[in-house]
Write a protein that holds these residues in place. Structure first.
Motif, PDB file in Angstrom:
ATOM      1  N   ARG A 131      57.914  82.608  40.270  1.00  0.00           N
ATOM      2  CA  ARG A 131      57.811  83.949  40.842  1.00  0.00           C
ATOM      3  C   ARG A 131      59.062  84.241  41.667  1.00  0.00           C
ATOM      4  O   ARG A 131      59.252  83.653  42.740  1.00  0.00           O
ATOM      5  CB  ARG A 131      56.570  84.044  41.743  1.00  0.00           C
ATOM      6  CG  ARG A 131      55.228  84.003  41.040  1.00  0.00           C
ATOM      7  CD  ARG A 131      54.747  85.385  40.677  1.00  0.00           C
ATOM      8  NE  ARG A 131      54.753  86.334  41.769  1.00  0.00           N
ATOM      9  CZ  ARG A 131      53.671  86.642  42.501  1.00  0.00           C
ATOM     10  NH1 ARG A 131      52.508  86.041  42.273  1.00  0.00           N
ATOM     11  NH2 ARG A 131      53.740  87.564  43.446  1.00  0.00           N
ATOM     12  N   PRO A 132      59.930  85.139  41.194  1.00  0.00           N
ATOM     13  CA  PRO A 132      61.147  85.448  41.966  1.00  0.00           C
ATOM     14  C   PRO A 132      60.849  85.916  43.387  1.00  0.00           C
ATOM     15  O   PRO A 132      61.611  85.618  44.317  1.00  0.00           O
ATOM     16  CB  PRO A 132      61.809  86.562  41.146  1.00  0.00           C
ATOM     17  CG  PRO A 132      61.306  86.349  39.745  1.00  0.00           C
ATOM     18  CD  PRO A 132      59.896  85.845  39.902  1.00  0.00           C
ATOM     19  N   ASP A 133      59.722  86.625  43.568  1.00  0.00           N
ATOM     20  CA  ASP A 133      59.394  87.124  44.899  1.00  0.00           C
ATOM     21  C   ASP A 133      58.848  86.036  45.816  1.00  0.00           C
ATOM     22  O   ASP A 133      58.627  86.279  47.006  1.00  0.00           O
ATOM     23  CB  ASP A 133      58.382  88.272  44.805  1.00  0.00           C
ATOM     24  CG  ASP A 133      57.088  87.860  44.122  1.00  0.00           C
ATOM     25  OD1 ASP A 133      57.130  86.937  43.273  1.00  0.00           O
ATOM     26  OD2 ASP A 133      56.033  88.441  44.422  1.00  0.00           O
ATOM     27  N   ARG A 134      58.621  84.844  45.282  1.00  0.00           N
ATOM     28  CA  ARG A 134      58.141  83.724  46.094  1.00  0.00           C
ATOM     29  C   ARG A 134      59.171  82.596  46.180  1.00  0.00           C
ATOM     30  O   ARG A 134      58.914  81.567  46.796  1.00  0.00           O
ATOM     31  CB  ARG A 134      56.842  83.156  45.504  1.00  0.00           C
ATOM     32  CG  ARG A 134      55.675  84.135  45.490  1.00  0.00           C
ATOM     33  CD  ARG A 134      55.160  84.380  46.879  1.00  0.00           C
ATOM     34  NE  ARG A 134      53.981  85.220  46.889  1.00  0.00           N
ATOM     35  CZ  ARG A 134      53.971  86.507  47.174  1.00  0.00           C
ATOM     36  NH1 ARG A 134      55.115  87.112  47.479  1.00  0.00           N
ATOM     37  NH2 ARG A 134      52.849  87.205  47.159  1.00  0.00           N
ATOM     38  N   ALA A 135      60.321  82.786  45.552  1.00  0.00           N
ATOM     39  CA  ALA A 135      61.305  81.705  45.455  1.00  0.00           C
ATOM     40  C   ALA A 135      61.783  81.235  46.823  1.00  0.00           C
ATOM     41  O   ALA A 135      61.922  80.027  47.063  1.00  0.00           O
ATOM     42  CB  ALA A 135      62.494  82.159  44.601  1.00  0.00           C
ATOM     43  N   GLU A 136      62.041  82.170  47.734  1.00  0.00           N
ATOM     44  CA  GLU A 136      62.544  81.787  49.055  1.00  0.00           C
ATOM     45  C   GLU A 136      61.503  80.976  49.829  1.00  0.00           C
ATOM     46  O   GLU A 136      61.825  79.971  50.473  1.00  0.00           O
ATOM     47  CB  GLU A 136      62.940  83.041  49.837  1.00  0.00           C
ATOM     48  CG  GLU A 136      63.664  82.758  51.155  1.00  0.00           C
ATOM     49  CD  GLU A 136      62.705  82.556  52.324  1.00  0.00           C
ATOM     50  OE1 GLU A 136      63.067  81.852  53.283  1.00  0.00           O
ATOM     51  OE2 GLU A 136      61.576  83.094  52.264  1.00  0.00           O
ATOM     52  N   ILE A 137      60.231  81.400  49.745  1.00  0.00           N
ATOM     53  CA  ILE A 137      59.150  80.680  50.421  1.00  0.00           C
ATOM     54  C   ILE A 137      58.995  79.290  49.827  1.00  0.00           C
ATOM     55  O   ILE A 137      58.871  78.284  50.544  1.00  0.00           O
ATOM     56  CB  ILE A 137      57.829  81.463  50.298  1.00  0.00           C
ATOM     57  CG1 ILE A 137      57.939  82.802  51.026  1.00  0.00           C
ATOM     58  CG2 ILE A 137      56.654  80.641  50.847  1.00  0.00           C
ATOM     59  CD1 ILE A 137      56.772  83.731  50.776  1.00  0.00           C
ATOM     60  N   TYR A 138      59.013  79.219  48.492  1.00  0.00           N
ATOM     61  CA  TYR A 138      58.849  77.936  47.785  1.00  0.00           C
ATOM     62  C   TYR A 138      59.977  76.974  48.157  1.00  0.00           C
ATOM     63  O   TYR A 138      59.741  75.792  48.431  1.00  0.00           O
ATOM     64  CB  TYR A 138      58.830  78.204  46.285  1.00  0.00           C
ATOM     65  CG  TYR A 138      58.393  77.037  45.437  1.00  0.00           C
ATOM     66  CD1 TYR A 138      57.064  76.621  45.428  1.00  0.00           C
ATOM     67  CD2 TYR A 138      59.297  76.364  44.623  1.00  0.00           C
ATOM     68  CE1 TYR A 138      56.660  75.564  44.629  1.00  0.00           C
ATOM     69  CE2 TYR A 138      58.896  75.309  43.824  1.00  0.00           C
ATOM     70  CZ  TYR A 138      57.572  74.910  43.834  1.00  0.00           C
ATOM     71  OH  TYR A 138      57.168  73.866  43.045  1.00  0.00           O
ATOM     72  N   HIS A 139      61.199  77.481  48.200  1.00  0.00           N
ATOM     73  CA  HIS A 139      62.340  76.630  48.529  1.00  0.00           C
ATOM     74  C   HIS A 139      62.256  76.147  49.972  1.00  0.00           C
ATOM     75  O   HIS A 139      62.476  74.967  50.248  1.00  0.00           O
ATOM     76  CB  HIS A 139      63.652  77.392  48.305  1.00  0.00           C
ATOM     77  CG  HIS A 139      64.863  76.628  48.746  1.00  0.00           C
ATOM     78  ND1 HIS A 139      65.350  75.541  48.054  1.00  0.00           N
ATOM     79  CD2 HIS A 139      65.682  76.788  49.824  1.00  0.00           C
ATOM     80  CE1 HIS A 139      66.408  75.063  48.685  1.00  0.00           C
ATOM     81  NE2 HIS A 139      66.638  75.795  49.766  1.00  0.00           N
ATOM     82  N   ARG A 140      61.938  77.058  50.906  1.00  0.00           N
ATOM     83  CA  ARG A 140      61.877  76.672  52.314  1.00  0.00           C
ATOM     84  C   ARG A 140      60.786  75.627  52.560  1.00  0.00           C
ATOM     85  O   ARG A 140      60.982  74.665  53.292  1.00  0.00           O
ATOM     86  CB  ARG A 140      61.623  77.896  53.188  1.00  0.00           C
ATOM     87  CG  ARG A 140      61.658  77.577  54.686  1.00  0.00           C
ATOM     88  CD  ARG A 140      61.397  78.800  55.535  1.00  0.00           C
ATOM     89  NE  ARG A 140      60.029  79.295  55.387  1.00  0.00           N
ATOM     90  CZ  ARG A 140      59.707  80.461  54.860  1.00  0.00           C
ATOM     91  NH1 ARG A 140      60.638  81.276  54.418  1.00  0.00           N
ATOM     92  NH2 ARG A 140      58.446  80.836  54.767  1.00  0.00           N
ATOM     93  N   ALA A 141      59.630  75.824  51.925  1.00  0.00           N
ATOM     94  CA  ALA A 141      58.502  74.925  52.174  1.00  0.00           C
ATOM     95  C   ALA A 141      58.638  73.605  51.430  1.00  0.00           C
ATOM     96  O   ALA A 141      58.386  72.539  51.996  1.00  0.00           O
ATOM     97  CB  ALA A 141      57.199  75.616  51.787  1.00  0.00           C
TER      98      ALA A 141
END
Length: 240
Positions: free
Chosen positions: A148-158
């Motif tokens: 999900r491109p809109d969740r990529a930043e959250i996924y990477h940070r976590a």
């Protein structure tokens, strides 16, 4: 009932944070529900959009609602150790500040969306601490965020692209020495329904006691308001 908002200094997080607590005034040492929020929400979401205070009063139940931002209840690879905060420090802080039961048989976890994932993670990683756990429209297969491109930043940070078995509910379920009773609810129009159904099947195969609640609805507060009332009725609370 008392509705209390507390601003705390968390040693684990190294920053100030906030919790909201619903506290029965007439019941000494009441049972406690740790109620977790979803993405984009905070400690006020449940009280703003549901009747959780009324449901808790009727059940004689204390409710603790923390804030974890969009951490997915994990020790973020590039952020803060929210898993350690919620699973270890928060219960200790709550016990020191409020007159709540500290018994495992009086302790429960529930949450919606990201919080549903967090609640089941608590139950599967610490089955000796919780008498029951419930997920409402939970993000139970976190690998979906990788696509999900809109969740990529959250996924990477976590997770930095690799959640590992300690964050994967299916892996935790497969090796859990015991599992408390679980409640898995989801709207039938919710895009997360397939993952919820897969988890229910995996839990049944593992021999877990699972109550399944699939009802008409999407990823929405009107569904969660009705469902959390049923979850509280389902909790094994001593109402004598």
């Amino acid at each position: 009932m008392a509705l209390i908002t507390c601003h705390l200094e968390s040693e684990t997080l190294g920053v100030a944070t906030t919790i909201t607590v619903i506290l029965p005034q007439a019941s000494p040492n009441p049972p406690v529900l740790y109620l977790l929020h979803g993405l984009g929400e905070d400690h006020m979401g449940w009280t703003r959009f549901t009747s959780i205070e009324r449901y808790a009063e009727e059940a004689g139940l204390a409710v603790v609602m923390p804030s974890v931002h969009d951490s997915f209840y994990t020790d973020e690879v590039h952020g803060h150790p929210y898993w350690t905060y919620v699973s270890e420090e928060l219960p200790s802080l709550v016990q020191s500040l409020f007159r709540l039961s500290g018994r495992a048989q009086d302790t429960f976890a529930a949450g919606l969306s990201m919080g549903g994932y967090g609640a089941l993670k608590l139950a599967l990683r610490h089955p000796d601490r919780y008498a029951a756990a419930a997920s409402l429209s939970g993000t139970l297969d976190i690998t979906y965020m990788a696509d999900r491109p809109d969740r990529a930043e959250i996924y990477h940070r976590a997770f930095d692209g690799s959640p590992g078995d300690e964050a994967d509910l299916f892996a935790l379920l497969a090796r859990a020495p015991s599992v408390p009773p679980l409640y898995v609810g989801c709207g039938t129009e919710d895009g997360l329904l397939p993952a919820n159904q897969r988890f229910v099947d995996a839990a049944a195969e593992a021999g877990a006691e699972v109550t399944t609640d699939l009802r008409p609805g999407d990823h929405e507060w009107s569904l969660w308001d009705a469902m959390i009332a049923d979850v509280i009725d389902w909790l094994p609370i001593s109402r004598g």
